[in-house]
Design an enzyme around this catalytic site. Structure first.
Site, mmCIF file in Angstrom:
data_model
loop_
_atom_site.group_PDB
_atom_site.id
_atom_site.type_symbol
_atom_site.label_atom_id
_atom_site.label_comp_id
_atom_site.label_asym_id
_atom_site.label_seq_id
_atom_site.Cartn_x
_atom_site.Cartn_y
_atom_site.Cartn_z
ATOM 1 N N ASN A 42 0.840 -1.195 0.000
ATOM 2 C CA ASN A 42 0.000 0.000 0.000
ATOM 3 C C ASN A 42 0.879 1.250 0.000
ATOM 4 O OD1 ASN A 42 0.588 -0.870 2.671
ATOM 5 N ND2 ASN A 42 -1.156 0.239 3.516
ATOM 6 N N GLU A 44 0.499 5.391 0.541
ATOM 7 C CA GLU A 44 -0.402 6.462 0.988
ATOM 8 C C GLU A 44 0.024 7.833 0.455
ATOM 9 O OE1 GLU A 44 -0.706 5.872 5.246
ATOM 10 O OE2 GLU A 44 -1.973 4.101 4.917
ATOM 11 N N CYS A 53 -4.177 0.652 -2.327
ATOM 12 C CA CYS A 53 -4.028 -0.557 -1.517
ATOM 13 C C CYS A 53 -3.000 -1.503 -2.148
ATOM 14 C CB CYS A 53 -5.355 -1.296 -1.421
ATOM 15 S SG CYS A 53 -6.606 -0.448 -0.465
ATOM 16 N N GLU A 55 -3.224 -4.679 -2.795
ATOM 17 C CA GLU A 55 -3.802 -5.571 -3.812
ATOM 18 C C GLU A 55 -3.855 -4.880 -5.166
ATOM 19 O OE1 GLU A 55 -4.848 -4.684 -0.850
ATOM 20 O OE2 GLU A 55 -6.536 -5.891 -0.178
ATOM 21 N N CYS A 85 -10.452 -4.467 0.843
ATOM 22 C CA CYS A 85 -11.526 -3.462 0.891
ATOM 23 C C CYS A 85 -12.460 -3.670 -0.302
ATOM 24 C CB CYS A 85 -10.941 -2.058 0.900
ATOM 25 S SG CYS A 85 -10.364 -1.501 -0.712
ATOM 26 N N CYS A 88 -10.967 -2.870 -3.795
ATOM 27 C CA CYS A 88 -10.058 -3.914 -4.300
ATOM 28 C C CYS A 88 -10.828 -5.152 -4.743
ATOM 29 C CB CYS A 88 -9.014 -4.273 -3.253
ATOM 30 S SG CYS A 88 -7.793 -2.961 -3.042
HETATM 31 N N1 THU Z 1 -5.243 -1.274 2.840
HETATM 32 C C1 THU Z 1 -4.726 -2.140 1.908
HETATM 33 O O1 THU Z 1 -3.645 -1.893 1.350
HETATM 34 N N2 THU Z 1 -5.423 -3.249 1.609
HETATM 35 C C2 THU Z 1 -6.554 -3.643 2.248
HETATM 36 O O2 THU Z 1 -7.088 -4.667 1.907
HETATM 37 C C3 THU Z 1 -7.090 -2.835 3.332
HETATM 38 C C4 THU Z 1 -6.506 -1.487 3.494
HETATM 39 C C5 THU Z 1 -4.459 -0.101 3.210
HETATM 40 C C6 THU Z 1 -4.976 1.224 2.748
HETATM 41 C C7 THU Z 1 -4.324 2.157 3.744
HETATM 42 O O3 THU Z 1 -3.005 2.462 3.310
HETATM 43 C C8 THU Z 1 -4.210 1.325 5.018
HETATM 44 O O4 THU Z 1 -4.358 -0.010 4.616
HETATM 45 C C9 THU Z 1 -5.242 1.670 6.061
HETATM 46 O O5 THU Z 1 -6.507 1.692 5.522
#
Ligand code: THU
Length: 138
Positions: A42, A44, A53, A55, A85, A88
């Site tokens: 992930n 940000e 994310c 995935e 999420c 994704c």
């Molecule tokens: N996040 C993911 O990378 N994948 C998921 O399946 C759930 C959430 C990340 C997004 C963000 O950077 C952090 O987790 C918190 O939400």
């Protein structure tokens, strides 16, 4: 490529997570039907919304390299079992309605799902077929 190896690749990818805001690290690793492997973490952003994310990072890497035939994806995050999420799940749906999804805690503890279980009764590419017919109806 066995499941344990794919899980360990996701664990390695998680180390690259760029998460100064949430401090929540996620890694993903996928394998295509032709045996290609792509990983992702992930990433940000200070303006939050552009966050990608793990995935989707892995899937977009695969698709941008010409590999859409995704068979299995592993996800591992900082919670005991980190589920994908909704966004994704929809992106996974785009490339394989029957994708195999592994939610891992470590190489010996993981849960396995089909995408249909995680996103039942979904909307997908097939719904947008027959574009010409819809145009004529307007
Ligand atoms: N996040 C993911 O990378 N994948 C998921 O399946 C759930 C959430 C990340 C997004 C963000 O950077 C952090 O987790 C918190 O939400």
């Amino acid at each position: 490529m066995n499941k344990k190896k794919l899980i360990n690749m996701a664990i390695k990818a998680r180390k690259n997570a760029y998460v100064p805001y949430s401090r929540f690290h996620v890694g993903a690793a996928l394998i295509t039907k032709s045996g290609k492997i792509y990983t992702g973490c992930n990433i940000e952003s200070a303006s939050y919304t552009p966050t990608n994310c793990a995935e989707r990072t892995a899937i977009f890497k695969a698709v941008s390299e010409g590999h859409r035939d995704i068979e299995t994806i592993v996800i591992i995050g900082d919670s005991e079992f980190t589920y994908p999420c909704g966004v994704c799940r929809q992106v996974m749906r785009e490339f394989n309605k029957n994708m195999h999804v592994i939610i891992a805690k470590d190489e010996n503890n993981f849960k396995e799902y089909t995408l249909e279980e995680l996103l039942p009764n979904s909307f997908g590419p097939e719904d947008l077929k027959n574009k010409e017919e819809r145009c004529n109806e307007l």
